[in-house]
Design a protein around this motif. Structure first.
Motif, short mmCIF file in Angstrom:
data_model
loop_
_atom_site.label_atom_id
_atom_site.label_comp_id
_atom_site.label_asym_id
_atom_site.label_seq_id
_atom_site.Cartn_x
_atom_site.Cartn_y
_atom_site.Cartn_z
N LEU A 79 14.94 -1.95 1.31
CA LEU A 79 14.73 -0.50 1.18
C LEU A 79 14.62 -0.08 -0.28
N LYS A 80 15.37 -0.77 -1.12
CA LYS A 80 15.30 -0.50 -2.56
C LYS A 80 13.89 -0.81 -3.09
N LYS A 81 13.32 -1.94 -2.64
CA LYS A 81 11.95 -2.33 -3.05
C LYS A 81 10.93 -1.30 -2.55
N LEU A 82 11.12 -0.86 -1.30
CA LEU A 82 10.18 0.10 -0.72
C LEU A 82 10.25 1.45 -1.45
N ASP A 83 11.46 1.87 -1.83
CA ASP A 83 11.61 3.11 -2.59
C ASP A 83 10.95 3.00 -3.96
N GLU A 84 11.04 1.82 -4.57
CA GLU A 84 10.40 1.59 -5.88
C GLU A 84 8.88 1.70 -5.75
N LYS A 85 8.35 1.15 -4.62
CA LYS A 85 6.89 1.23 -4.39
C LYS A 85 6.45 2.67 -4.19
N ILE A 86 7.27 3.46 -3.49
CA ILE A 86 6.95 4.87 -3.28
C ILE A 86 6.94 5.61 -4.62
N ALA A 87 7.97 5.35 -5.45
CA ALA A 87 8.07 6.01 -6.76
C ALA A 87 6.88 5.64 -7.65
N ASP A 88 6.50 4.35 -7.61
CA ASP A 88 5.37 3.88 -8.41
C ASP A 88 4.06 4.53 -7.95
N ALA A 89 3.89 4.63 -6.61
CA ALA A 89 2.67 5.24 -6.06
C ALA A 89 2.59 6.71 -6.44
N GLU A 90 3.73 7.41 -6.39
CA GLU A 90 3.73 8.84 -6.71
C GLU A 90 3.43 9.09 -8.18
N GLU A 91 3.82 8.15 -9.05
CA GLU A 91 3.61 8.32 -10.49
C GLU A 91 2.22 7.86 -10.95
N ASN A 92 1.77 6.73 -10.37
CA ASN A 92 0.58 6.07 -10.93
C ASN A 92 -0.65 6.01 -10.01
N LEU A 93 -0.46 6.26 -8.71
CA LEU A 93 -1.57 6.05 -7.77
C LEU A 93 -1.93 7.34 -7.04
N GLY A 94 -2.90 7.24 -6.12
CA GLY A 94 -3.39 8.43 -5.41
C GLY A 94 -2.62 8.74 -4.14
N GLU A 95 -3.07 9.79 -3.46
CA GLU A 95 -2.38 10.26 -2.25
C GLU A 95 -2.39 9.21 -1.13
N SER A 96 -3.50 8.48 -1.03
CA SER A 96 -3.63 7.46 0.02
C SER A 96 -2.57 6.36 -0.16
N GLU A 97 -2.38 5.94 -1.41
CA GLU A 97 -1.38 4.88 -1.68
C GLU A 97 0.04 5.39 -1.45
N VAL A 98 0.28 6.69 -1.76
CA VAL A 98 1.61 7.28 -1.52
C VAL A 98 1.91 7.28 -0.02
N ARG A 99 0.89 7.67 0.77
CA ARG A 99 1.06 7.68 2.23
C ARG A 99 1.36 6.27 2.75
N GLU A 100 0.61 5.28 2.27
CA GLU A 100 0.81 3.90 2.72
C GLU A 100 2.21 3.40 2.37
N ALA A 101 2.71 3.79 1.21
CA ALA A 101 4.06 3.37 0.80
C ALA A 101 5.13 3.99 1.71
N HIS A 102 4.92 5.27 2.06
CA HIS A 102 5.86 5.95 2.97
C HIS A 102 5.78 5.34 4.37
N LEU A 103 4.57 4.98 4.80
CA LEU A 103 4.40 4.38 6.12
C LEU A 103 5.09 3.02 6.18
N ALA A 104 4.98 2.25 5.10
CA ALA A 104 5.63 0.94 5.06
C ALA A 104 7.15 1.07 5.24
N LYS A 105 7.72 2.11 4.63
CA LYS A 105 9.15 2.34 4.77
C LYS A 105 9.50 2.74 6.20
N ALA A 106 8.66 3.60 6.80
CA ALA A 106 8.88 4.04 8.19
C ALA A 106 8.85 2.84 9.13
N LEU A 107 7.86 1.97 8.93
CA LEU A 107 7.73 0.79 9.81
C LEU A 107 8.87 -0.21 9.59
N TYR A 108 9.43 -0.21 8.40
CA TYR A 108 10.59 -1.09 8.18
C TYR A 108 11.79 -0.57 8.96
#
Length: 387
Positions: A79-108
């Motif tokens: 979960l710590k890794k998934l939260d880091e990916k969400i934070a990275d997506a929100e800072e450096n990537l687009g909306e699509s990548e942010v959604r995918e990062a949140h979905l990955a956490k939901a599926l976990y």
């Protein structure tokens, strides 16, 4: 529920069936030993700490504190890794990548069977989703989670939500998948007529392998159709359906069960009926309705037999079904008392006399009654006018 290859059942729903059998009172202890081992292996491989806690609390599994601690640590790390990916997506990537990062956490959360957090995270992901198709996929994830926990209130709400989404748009593939989910919900809540209709509509377009294999789908379709369709519809939609015929022989007793009923081979039907009863009893969706379904099937077959006769001896009926006279006598007595069969038993003569309601006669009587009522009203009205 994010796992599983294309065309295969979700591992979580396979696990749910094993858990059902593990807690079923009629499953033999020697089988439960293997089931318990399989369940524990699945829990370990996916790190299902929340589910393991629930099962140990209800004494389904024995508590191994070190195993629980190790799974909790693994969950926290992931979960710590998934939260880091969400934070990275929100800072450096687009909306699509942010959604995918949140979905990955939901599926976990879904994968480790943390129901409340999974639903919360799916809702959060939905807020970041624009496309109707992707929103529908989130509903399907929710439905799979709901069926794992047999949470029919959540299933019902999710199906309603999906139908509203389809009003905005949506492709036919997802619409057809939803029919199977809704059919399974209807069957699980004893609405067999609607379930049969939805399943029959989906036979040629079935792609919902994530909830059950095609053979299981045909099993459910045939069972729900037998007790809800008339003979003509059963012949057209089930007995002669090529999609059903291709897999009918792969399911034990099902071919004999269906064809012996349609062909009026009642002795063969009762033989297949016993084999089918075992399968229904050990199905997690049908098991709660086992007694009801068995009763409905017997109503159909007895009604079909009696349809051909004005009167018939109890002995002849017993011989046709390959059972004793006493058994048929007791069976029919119950069904007649419940209003399921339209006949009466002459115990002295040992004869059954049918008294089927005549639809035309009933319509004639209703028309006469309504006509008399109308004439009375007209007469009263004419007296008022004369005054």
């Amino acid at each position: 529920m994010d796992g599983g290859a294309e065309g295969s059942q979700q591992p979580h729903l396979i696990l749910a069936h094993k858990l059902f059998l593990l807690t079923h009172p009629d499953v033999q202890d020697i089988e439960k030993v293997q089931l318990k081992s399989d369940v524990l292996d699945s829990i370990k491989s996916d790190g299902m700490a929340p589910l393991y806690e629930t099962l140990t609390a209800s004494s389904v599994l024995e508590l191994d504190q070190s195993l629980l601690d190790s799974m909790r640590a693994a969950n926290e790390e992931e979960l710590k890794k998934l939260d880091e990916k969400i934070a990275d997506a929100e800072e450096n990537l687009g909306e699509s990548e942010v959604r995918e990062a949140h979905l990955a956490k939901a599926l976990y959360f879904v994968r480790i069977s943390d129901k409340e957090k999974a639903l919360e995270q799916l809702k959060l992901t939905e807020g970041k989703t624009v496309a109707v198709g992707q929103k529908m996929d989130l509903v399907f994830y929710t439905l799979q989670l709901a069926f794992f926990y047999m949470d029919f209130d959540l299933v019902s709400k999710s199906i309603d939500k999906a139908k509203k989404l389809f009003e905005e748009g949506g492709d036919w593939e997802r619409k057809n998948r939803l029919k199977v989910y809704e059919g399974l919900y209807c069957m699980s809540t004893r609405n067999f007529k609607k379930a049969a209709s939805l399943f029959l509509d989906s036979i040629s377009t079935f792609t919902t392998y994530e909830i059950f294999p095609y053979e299981t789908f045909i099993f459910y379709t045939v069972l729900t159709s037998i007790i809800t369709l008339d003979r003509v519809s059963l012949k057209q939609k089930v007995v002669d359906a090529p999609e059903i015929l291709t897999v009918l022989g792969k399911i034990p007793f099902l071919s004999e069960f269906l064809n012996s009923l349609y062909e009026c081979q009642y002795k063969a039907f009762f033989s297949a009926f016993a084999g089918m009863a075992e399968q229904i009893k050990f199905d997690r969706y049908l098991s709660p309705h086992f007694r009801f379904y068995m009763r409905e099937v017997r109503t159909v077959v007895y009604s079909q037999f009696l349809e051909s006769y004005k009167s018939v001896t109890v002995e002849a009926m017993a011989n046709a079904f390959g059972v004793s006279v006493d058994f048929i006598d007791q069976e029919l007595s119950r069904f007649i008392a419940a209003g399921k069969l339209h006949c009466k038993i002459d115990k002295v003569a040992g004869v059954l006399e049918t008294n089927r309601p005549d639809a035309k006669n009933a319509l004639y009587q209703a028309t006469i009654k309504q006509g008399d009522f109308l004439l009375n009203r007209i007469q009263k009205l004419s007296r008022v006018i004369d005054l």
